[in-house]
Design a protein around this motif. Structure first.
Motif, PDB file in Angstrom:
ATOM      1  N   THR A 139     -52.781 -50.624  71.512  1.00 53.60           N
ATOM      2  CA  THR A 139     -51.620 -49.784  71.778  1.00 53.60           C
ATOM      3  C   THR A 139     -52.076 -48.615  72.643  1.00 53.60           C
ATOM      4  O   THR A 139     -53.275 -48.394  72.809  1.00 53.60           O
ATOM      5  N   PRO A 140     -51.160 -47.847  73.193  1.00 56.01           N
ATOM      6  CA  PRO A 140     -51.564 -46.729  74.050  1.00 56.01           C
ATOM      7  C   PRO A 140     -52.131 -45.523  73.296  1.00 56.01           C
ATOM      8  O   PRO A 140     -52.517 -44.538  73.904  1.00 56.01           O
ATOM      9  N   TYR A 141     -52.236 -45.611  71.975  1.00 58.11           N
ATOM     10  CA  TYR A 141     -52.645 -44.460  71.166  1.00 58.11           C
ATOM     11  C   TYR A 141     -54.149 -44.424  70.914  1.00 58.11           C
ATOM     12  O   TYR A 141     -54.591 -44.095  69.814  1.00 58.11           O
ATOM     13  N   PHE A 142     -54.950 -44.751  71.897  1.00 57.26           N
ATOM     14  CA  PHE A 142     -56.395 -44.866  71.699  1.00 57.26           C
ATOM     15  C   PHE A 142     -57.016 -43.632  71.045  1.00 57.26           C
ATOM     16  O   PHE A 142     -57.706 -43.744  70.036  1.00 57.26           O
ATOM     17  N   ASP A 143     -56.800 -42.465  71.630  1.00 58.16           N
ATOM     18  CA  ASP A 143     -57.474 -41.258  71.148  1.00 58.16           C
ATOM     19  C   ASP A 143     -57.101 -40.920  69.710  1.00 58.16           C
ATOM     20  O   ASP A 143     -57.971 -40.622  68.887  1.00 58.16           O
ATOM     21  N   LYS A 144     -55.828 -40.958  69.409  1.00 60.77           N
ATOM     22  CA  LYS A 144     -55.386 -40.614  68.050  1.00 60.77           C
ATOM     23  C   LYS A 144     -55.888 -41.647  67.046  1.00 60.77           C
ATOM     24  O   LYS A 144     -56.334 -41.284  65.952  1.00 60.77           O
ATOM     25  N   TRP A 145     -55.854 -42.923  67.405  1.00 62.29           N
ATOM     26  CA  TRP A 145     -56.312 -43.982  66.510  1.00 62.29           C
ATOM     27  C   TRP A 145     -57.800 -43.825  66.222  1.00 62.29           C
ATOM     28  O   TRP A 145     -58.243 -43.939  65.078  1.00 62.29           O
ATOM     29  N   ILE A 146     -58.574 -43.523  67.238  1.00 58.48           N
ATOM     30  CA  ILE A 146     -60.017 -43.301  67.057  1.00 58.48           C
ATOM     31  C   ILE A 146     -60.246 -42.103  66.140  1.00 58.48           C
ATOM     32  O   ILE A 146     -61.084 -42.147  65.233  1.00 58.48           O
ATOM     33  N   GLU A 147     -59.492 -41.046  66.352  1.00 56.92           N
ATOM     34  CA  GLU A 147     -59.604 -39.850  65.507  1.00 56.92           C
ATOM     35  C   GLU A 147     -59.298 -40.174  64.046  1.00 56.92           C
ATOM     36  O   GLU A 147     -60.025 -39.775  63.133  1.00 56.92           O
ATOM     37  N   VAL A 148     -58.225 -40.919  63.813  1.00 55.84           N
ATOM     38  CA  VAL A 148     -57.837 -41.289  62.448  1.00 55.84           C
ATOM     39  C   VAL A 148     -58.911 -42.163  61.810  1.00 55.84           C
ATOM     40  O   VAL A 148     -59.304 -41.944  60.658  1.00 55.84           O
ATOM     41  N   LEU A 149     -59.395 -43.166  62.538  1.00 56.35           N
ATOM     42  CA  LEU A 149     -60.441 -44.040  61.993  1.00 56.35           C
ATOM     43  C   LEU A 149     -61.683 -43.247  61.599  1.00 56.35           C
ATOM     44  O   LEU A 149     -62.255 -43.472  60.530  1.00 56.35           O
ATOM     45  N   THR A 150     -62.081 -42.327  62.435  1.00 59.50           N
ATOM     46  CA  THR A 150     -63.269 -41.516  62.160  1.00 59.50           C
ATOM     47  C   THR A 150     -63.059 -40.648  60.925  1.00 59.50           C
ATOM     48  O   THR A 150     -63.937 -40.569  60.055  1.00 59.50           O
ATOM     49  N   THR A 151     -61.901 -40.031  60.836  1.00 56.87           N
ATOM     50  CA  THR A 151     -61.588 -39.189  59.677  1.00 56.87           C
ATOM     51  C   THR A 151     -61.577 -40.006  58.393  1.00 56.87           C
ATOM     52  O   THR A 151     -62.191 -39.620  57.388  1.00 56.87           O
ATOM     53  N   VAL A 152     -60.890 -41.131  58.414  1.00 60.65           N
ATOM     54  CA  VAL A 152     -60.780 -41.978  57.226  1.00 60.65           C
ATOM     55  C   VAL A 152     -62.151 -42.532  56.832  1.00 60.65           C
ATOM     56  O   VAL A 152     -62.503 -42.577  55.648  1.00 60.65           O
ATOM     57  N   ALA A 153     -62.949 -42.931  57.807  1.00 62.38           N
ATOM     58  CA  ALA A 153     -64.279 -43.491  57.530  1.00 62.38           C
ATOM     59  C   ALA A 153     -65.204 -42.469  56.879  1.00 62.38           C
ATOM     60  O   ALA A 153     -66.118 -42.837  56.132  1.00 62.38           O
ATOM     61  N   ASN A 154     -64.970 -41.200  57.148  1.00 63.73           N
ATOM     62  CA  ASN A 154     -65.839 -40.137  56.626  1.00 63.73           C
ATOM     63  C   ASN A 154     -65.328 -39.508  55.334  1.00 63.73           C
ATOM     64  O   ASN A 154     -65.898 -38.532  54.854  1.00 63.73           O
ATOM     65  N   GLU A 155     -64.259 -40.059  54.755  1.00 67.17           N
ATOM     66  CA  GLU A 155     -63.729 -39.510  53.503  1.00 67.17           C
ATOM     67  C   GLU A 155     -64.707 -39.732  52.359  1.00 67.17           C
ATOM     68  O   GLU A 155     -65.261 -40.818  52.211  1.00 67.17           O
ATOM     69  N   GLU A 156     -64.862 -38.712  51.561  1.00 64.38           N
ATOM     70  CA  GLU A 156     -65.733 -38.797  50.376  1.00 64.38           C
ATOM     71  C   GLU A 156     -65.062 -39.632  49.300  1.00 64.38           C
ATOM     72  O   GLU A 156     -63.841 -39.576  49.120  1.00 64.38           O
ATOM     73  N   GLY A 157     -65.850 -40.394  48.574  1.00 61.85           N
ATOM     74  CA  GLY A 157     -65.364 -41.103  47.402  1.00 61.85           C
ATOM     75  C   GLY A 157     -64.686 -42.433  47.673  1.00 61.85           C
ATOM     76  O   GLY A 157     -64.206 -43.081  46.744  1.00 61.85           O
ATOM     77  N   ILE A 158     -64.625 -42.859  48.916  1.00 56.47           N
ATOM     78  CA  ILE A 158     -64.012 -44.147  49.236  1.00 56.47           C
ATOM     79  C   ILE A 158     -65.141 -45.148  49.508  1.00 56.47           C
ATOM     80  O   ILE A 158     -65.982 -44.940  50.374  1.00 56.47           O
ATOM     81  N   ASP A 159     -65.130 -46.231  48.748  1.00 52.29           N
ATOM     82  CA  ASP A 159     -66.158 -47.262  48.882  1.00 52.29           C
ATOM     83  C   ASP A 159     -65.636 -48.540  49.519  1.00 52.29           C
ATOM     84  O   ASP A 159     -66.408 -49.351  50.013  1.00 52.29           O
ATOM     85  N   LEU A 160     -64.313 -48.716  49.481  1.00 53.67           N
ATOM     86  CA  LEU A 160     -63.735 -49.970  49.931  1.00 53.67           C
ATOM     87  C   LEU A 160     -62.433 -49.694  50.673  1.00 53.67           C
ATOM     88  O   LEU A 160     -61.581 -48.937  50.193  1.00 53.67           O
TER      89      LEU A 160
END
Length: 187
Positions: free
Chosen positions: A98-119
């Motif tokens: 989709t055309p939302y590359f920058d925002k999607w990358i930002e969201v993925l990075t934020t979610v991937a770095n959340e504490e306490g999430i294993d799966l």
């Protein structure tokens, strides 16, 4: 499909389905025939809070904007260390661009770095790890670079398949790339 079920959705999703659902369904039916339902089912229950307890388990609703779609619902189950990220993540599969590359990358990075999430429960592919989310961000960054270079649809698909031969579902690129490039031309 699902007409007899209670369906919950974001208010934005319900509004979108009411205003555009039938037109999209009709277009998809022309393209995909009997694989498309005969009517759009509009959810009748809105998700209206940030969280709720269901059978003693805390559900935290997270709305992401401008990722695979304009509005995207994810559900965090903090007590289990699980994040249901749905179509935000494609595990070992090519990504619907989709055309939302920058925002999607930002969201993925934020979610991937959340504490306490294993799966992470992905919308496409198997359960994911934070490494898979970072891999999706890398994929999207590469696709964005190709799009910015005004790569043709054929070259874009070929480049993604060559760089990511381990990913399955390349047919999704046949659907998303023409729409993405048409959107880019209209801007």
């Amino acid at each position: 499909v699902f007409t007899d079920e209670k369906i919950y959705a974001l208010p934005q999703t319900i509004d979108f389905l009411k205003s555009s659902g039938e037109a999209i369904r009709s277009e998809r039916a022309k393209e995909y025939g009997p694989f498309v339902p005969e009517k759009v089912v509009i959810p009748t229950n809105e998700i209206q809070s940030d969280s709720e307890s269901v059978d003693g388990l805390l559900y935290e609703y997270v709305v992401h904007q401008h990722t695979e779609t304009e509005f995207h619902l994810s559900i965090r189950l903090p007590e289990l260390g699980v994040f249901i990220v749905q179509d935000l993540v494609y595990t070992h599969a090519h990504i619907y661009l989709t055309p939302y590359f920058d925002k999607w990358i930002e969201v993925l990075t934020t979610v991937a770095n959340e504490e306490g999430i294993d799966l992470y429960l992905a919308g496409h592919g198997s359960a994911a790890s934070s490494e898979d989310l970072h891999a999706n961000a890398e994929y999207l960054a590469y696709a964005k670079e190709l799009v910015e270079r005004k790569t043709s649809a054929e070259e874009l698909k070929k480049a993604l398949i060559e760089k990511y031969p381990e990913r399955t579902g390349a047919a999704v690129l046949d659907i998303s790339i023409p729409r993405l490039l048409a959107n880019q031309e209209n801007q």
